[in-house]
Design a protein around this motif. Sequence first.
Motif: not given
Length: 246
Positions: A154-164
Amino acid sequence: MSRQHFIDTLDAYAVNGRTVQLWLRDDDAIKPTAALSRLLEQSKRWNAPMTIAAIPADATTELARLLIELPLISVAVHGWDHTNHAPASEKKQELGLHRGEDVVLARLAEGLERVAGLFGDRAVPLLVPPWNRIAPALVDRLPSLGYEALSVFGPERDGGPLRLVNTHVDIIDWKGTRGGHPMDSLYAEAAARLGSGNAQSTSLGVLTHHLVHDDAAWDFLDDFFALTADHPACQWVPVSALMHKR
């Protein structure tokens, strides 16, 4: 028409100096098979990097010997043993909290260690959760285990603890034939992904499962590689390039 719409979308990217970074993730590898060899031959033929999501608990030394000689192939960590621990009332999930956080994290640490040990410099610190599901509480802990990126669907979402680094087009019709989706529907999904953003460079991740490919799945891959291999807007990239993209 959907295939032509995808081509038109790529052509528009090229005219505007935009790039589509393509990558392919194939899940569930544990040993060499005829189907896996067919997929790897496509990678070699089209000079297209691929990421093999191997199941650490079951991955064999024979698989390691096969992949270690293929510079276009990287190997990600596909959970630990691809076992469902969710009750029947929930969707299948290995990386939930059903066993407790510490138990799951221990298995994920072991999985990363085993993949690195088996596959050497083909291994990448990328976690691919089985069934593309992981409890959010666990995601926050992944960097402490050595993981640098996470790949689901699915689409990536920003703001997490590591890169999607996600996949966006799943070629298998899991709820219907359990073979390949019709080619036009897959191209429609791909075109929709490319039309959803305005960045100079957009990623498009294709998700495959070599063990269940039928003629429709293989036909789509053959067509997709041929269409994108020399298109000026397309660039097949190793997953490491997306993991460390600025």
